[in-house]
Design an enzyme around this catalytic site. Structure first.
Site, PDB file in Angstrom:
ATOM      1  N   GLY A  63       0.836  -1.197   0.000  1.00 43.87           N
ATOM      2  CA  GLY A  63       0.000   0.000   0.000  1.00 43.87           C
ATOM      3  C   GLY A  63       0.871   1.247   0.000  1.00 43.87           C
ATOM      4  O   GLY A  63       2.055   1.187   0.363  1.00 43.87           O
ATOM      5  N   CYS A  90       5.488  -5.825   1.504  1.00 41.01           N
ATOM      6  CA  CYS A  90       5.802  -4.396   1.472  1.00 41.01           C
ATOM      7  C   CYS A  90       5.156  -3.683   2.667  1.00 41.01           C
ATOM      8  O   CYS A  90       5.561  -3.902   3.800  1.00 41.01           O
ATOM      9  CB  CYS A  90       5.383  -3.799   0.126  1.00 41.01           C
ATOM     10  SG  CYS A  90       6.122  -2.187  -0.220  1.00 41.01           S
ATOM     11  N   TYR A  91       4.137  -2.854   2.460  1.00 38.31           N
ATOM     12  CA  TYR A  91       3.455  -2.198   3.581  1.00 38.31           C
ATOM     13  C   TYR A  91       2.935  -3.233   4.578  1.00 38.31           C
ATOM     14  O   TYR A  91       2.936  -3.010   5.792  1.00 38.31           O
ATOM     15  CB  TYR A  91       2.311  -1.341   3.051  1.00 38.31           C
ATOM     16  CG  TYR A  91       1.482  -0.657   4.108  1.00 38.31           C
ATOM     17  CD1 TYR A  91       1.860   0.576   4.619  1.00 38.31           C
ATOM     18  CD2 TYR A  91       0.313  -1.239   4.593  1.00 38.31           C
ATOM     19  CE1 TYR A  91       1.097   1.209   5.599  1.00 38.31           C
ATOM     20  CE2 TYR A  91      -0.455  -0.619   5.561  1.00 38.31           C
ATOM     21  CZ  TYR A  91      -0.066   0.606   6.069  1.00 38.31           C
ATOM     22  OH  TYR A  91      -0.814   1.225   7.033  1.00 38.31           O
ATOM     23  N   HIS A 178       7.908  -7.308  -3.753  1.00 40.25           N
ATOM     24  CA  HIS A 178       6.640  -7.815  -4.289  1.00 40.25           C
ATOM     25  C   HIS A 178       6.860  -9.128  -5.042  1.00 40.25           C
ATOM     26  O   HIS A 178       7.277  -9.134  -6.195  1.00 40.25           O
ATOM     27  CB  HIS A 178       6.015  -6.779  -5.231  1.00 40.25           C
ATOM     28  CG  HIS A 178       5.503  -5.569  -4.529  1.00 40.25           C
ATOM     29  ND1 HIS A 178       4.222  -5.480  -4.025  1.00 40.25           N
ATOM     30  CD2 HIS A 178       6.110  -4.394  -4.223  1.00 40.25           C
ATOM     31  CE1 HIS A 178       4.060  -4.307  -3.450  1.00 40.25           C
ATOM     32  NE2 HIS A 178       5.187  -3.623  -3.548  1.00 40.25           N
ATOM     33  N   GLU A 180       4.629 -10.992  -6.243  1.00 40.46           N
ATOM     34  CA  GLU A 180       3.552 -11.214  -7.209  1.00 40.46           C
ATOM     35  C   GLU A 180       3.838 -10.640  -8.587  1.00 40.46           C
ATOM     36  O   GLU A 180       3.150 -10.991  -9.557  1.00 40.46           O
ATOM     37  CB  GLU A 180       2.234 -10.637  -6.670  1.00 40.46           C
ATOM     38  CG  GLU A 180       2.156  -9.119  -6.583  1.00 40.46           C
ATOM     39  CD  GLU A 180       2.718  -8.541  -5.289  1.00 40.46           C
ATOM     40  OE1 GLU A 180       2.330  -7.414  -4.945  1.00 40.46           O
ATOM     41  OE2 GLU A 180       3.538  -9.202  -4.631  1.00 40.46           O
ATOM     42  N   ASP A 236     -17.864 -12.608 -21.764  1.00 36.32           N
ATOM     43  CA  ASP A 236     -18.436 -12.661 -20.412  1.00 36.32           C
ATOM     44  C   ASP A 236     -19.923 -13.015 -20.446  1.00 36.32           C
ATOM     45  O   ASP A 236     -20.358 -13.984 -19.815  1.00 36.32           O
ATOM     46  CB  ASP A 236     -18.244 -11.326 -19.690  1.00 36.32           C
ATOM     47  CG  ASP A 236     -16.789 -10.920 -19.579  1.00 36.32           C
ATOM     48  OD1 ASP A 236     -15.918 -11.800 -19.716  1.00 36.32           O
ATOM     49  OD2 ASP A 236     -16.522  -9.715 -19.388  1.00 36.32           O
ATOM     50  N   LYS A 385     -11.123 -12.440 -15.885  1.00 41.98           N
ATOM     51  CA  LYS A 385     -11.357 -12.642 -17.319  1.00 41.98           C
ATOM     52  C   LYS A 385     -10.749 -13.950 -17.828  1.00 41.98           C
ATOM     53  O   LYS A 385     -11.397 -14.693 -18.575  1.00 41.98           O
ATOM     54  CB  LYS A 385     -10.782 -11.457 -18.103  1.00 41.98           C
ATOM     55  CG  LYS A 385     -10.839 -11.609 -19.616  1.00 41.98           C
ATOM     56  CD  LYS A 385     -12.253 -11.489 -20.168  1.00 41.98           C
ATOM     57  CE  LYS A 385     -12.666 -10.039 -20.268  1.00 41.98           C
ATOM     58  NZ  LYS A 385     -13.962  -9.877 -20.972  1.00 41.98           N
TER      59      LYS A 385
END
Length: 529
Positions: A63, A90-91, A178, A180, A236, A385
């Site tokens: 964040g 991180c945060y 990070h 990710e 979708d 998606k």
């Protein structure tokens, strides 16, 4: 929103990170269900879910705030003592240190981008990483200067002596970087270690299970009543139509409003596939003239979008008055990314304060009003998606729908720059058709995320045959992307570009020049309007 699996999940608390959605996707790639909640999700809901075996582990996201900001986002401090594995990113790492008695300070040297991470303990969250030095993606101005009692440092960089820490007894881990993002070399291994080896989350998240569970939910909720689905023709709403058909059969009624701005043959193909090939009830509304009249003389792109959205609502309202009164439900193809975007944590970078959430009107239904006489159901609201495409395969959707490129709700209307006429729409439609035909011939459709043609409101001099021409240029744009958040222009072969250009100039009346857009996103956007 209900959990889409009967088994345990990884709970992600969002502290305003731009990467929260990415964490969720990475975990789901491991076939583990993950769910995002705001940072202030109550302890009173978390602890009972842990006790019931519904949560295997918790991740605190990154964040933009500082722990010591007046506007700092703080979760209930009891959560770090929930006796479930916790990973702070991180945060999130700084928050863990702060809440457990460590210390966080402003860093003298901020770290943004790639850094060399020295791993000092290759166990636990760094298990199966063979090298002691690896690239990690940093994005922080604060850092942990003192770890909590009982913790040990497991990684450092040149600018951060405490880049990772752990308490294996408590199963609490912190990463200043990070894992990710793709730029972190061993990020997938690190997340896999936490999710599978430490949290021991069950790998039961797959589209077959999801499909079976959603069918049961739909049947229990709807019973013998009918569902109306506003169909756009995109992946979708089409996937949702096939799911609902499987669940309730002929009690599904689809409505397709043709605004006249679809690609060549798409409206006709949609009717054929749904009505004739798969026997799905479809009401097709030809509203082309109605939309064109409303857009006459309008050049501003935002006005175009608003007019098209309003006209869709007005047309929909007019048509539902003619429907069977036994229709009690309205289905929307809302995705999980829509929910995260509309209800997630957003921070003003100037003030550090939260930005109030505003609900995003969904593109498939044009932002329908709340006073419609239906109960809303959103069976795809836990999916991203790429997961919808997996579900489409599970349901047996035709490839033509399943692999359809992204297409804006207003359609070709925003690919005519300036005022819209039927002739200009047809010029773009034919250029778009030629482009897709040549890409398919060259087996190059999988090389691009999206391809489009744009008509410019200017003219240029040319020579066609022995005559001088003064016609419009057509822009060709093809991009590569993974999620449309960022995009790069596609490096298509020159001979393919030449074929497309030659055919457009020869076959589309009013065009004498084709230009190729080589702008990335950012700074540009994928669409021109």
């Amino acid at each position: 929103m209900k959990i889409a699996t009967s088994q345990s999940k990884i709970l992600i608390l969002d502290f305003g990170s731009q990467y929260t959605e990415l964490i969720t996707k990475r975990i789901r790639k491991l076939k583990v269900f993950s769910e995002v909640k705001n940072f202030d999700y109550p302890y009173e809901k978390i602890q009972p879910a842990i006790d019931a075996g519904e949560i295997s582990g918790i991740i605190f996201s990154g964040g933009p705030n500082s722990i010591y900001d007046q506007e700092a986002l703080l979760c209930d401090p009891r959560i770090v003592n929930c006796q479930v594995p916790i990973l702070g990113i991180c945060y999130g790492m700084q928050l863990i240190a702060h809440q457990l008695g460590g210390e966080v300070q402003k860093a003298q040297l901020k770290e943004y981008g790639k850094s060399l991470l020295a791993i000092t303990k290759s166990e636990g969250i760094f298990q199966n990483i063979k090298t002691s030095n690896t690239t990690a993606w940093m994005s922080h101005g604060d850092h942990v200067t003192r770890i909590p009692s009982g913790f040990q440092v497991t990684g450092k960089t040149d600018n951060a002596e405490i880049a990772a820490f752990e308490n294996p007894d408590l199963k609490i881990y912190g990463l200043q970087f990070h894992p990710e993002v793709e730029h972190t070399e061993m990020g997938d291994v690190i997340l896999e270690n936490f999710v599978l080896n430490i949290a021991k989350a069950p790998r039961d998240w797959n589209m077959h299970n999801f499909m079976e569970q959603e069918i049961i939910k739909i049947q229990e909720k709807v019973k013998d009543k009918k569902i109306l689905l506003a169909l756009s023709g995109g992946v979708d709403s089409s996937t949702l139509a096939f799911l609902l058909k499987k669940a309730i059969g002929d009690n599904l009624v689809c409505m397709y409003i043709d605004h006249g701005f679809m690609r060549a043959g798409e409206s006709e193909d949609l009717v054929k596939i749904f009505e004739k090939d798969f026997d799905i009830n479809l009401i097709s509304i030809n509203a082309k003239d109605r939309f064109l009249r409303k857009l006459a003389g309008i050049s501003d792109p935002e006005q175009k979008r608003k007019i098209i959205g309003k006209e869709f609502i007005d047309t929909f309202n007019d048509e539902i008055k003619k429907l069977d009164p036994d229709i009690k439900f309205l289905a929307q193809g809302t995705l999980y990314s829509d929910i995260i975007e509309s209800s997630g944590v957003r921070i003003n970078p100037q003030t550090g304060k939260r930005i109030a959430a505003t609900i995003k009107s969904h593109h498939n239904v044009g932002g329908l009003p709340e006073n419609l006489p239906f109960e809303l159901i959103e069976p795809l609201s836990t999916l991203f998606k790429d997961e919808v495409r997996e579900l489409a395969s599970e349901l047996g959707l035709p490839e033509s729908i399943k692999q359809r490129h992204p297409f804006p709700g207003p359609g070709l209307a925003i690919r005519v720059i300036g005022d819209i006429t039927a002739e200009k729409i047809e010029m773009v439609r034919q250029a778009d058709k030629i482009t897709h035909e040549e890409l398919k011939k060259a087996q190059a459709m999988n090389l691009v995320w999206q391809v489009l043609t744009v008509l410019l409101p200017i003219k240029s001099v040319g020579v066609m045959g022995d005559n001088r021409s003064y016609e419009h240029p057509m822009v060709l744009r093809a991009v590569t992307s993974k999620d449309a958040m960022t995009a790069d222009w596609a490096r298509l072969p020159y001979d393919l570009l030449e074929k497309i250009s030659t055919r457009i100039i020869n076959e589309v009346d009013g065009v004498n020049r084709v230009v190729y857009d080589i702008t990335s996103k950012p700074p540009g956007t994928i669409e021109w309007e």
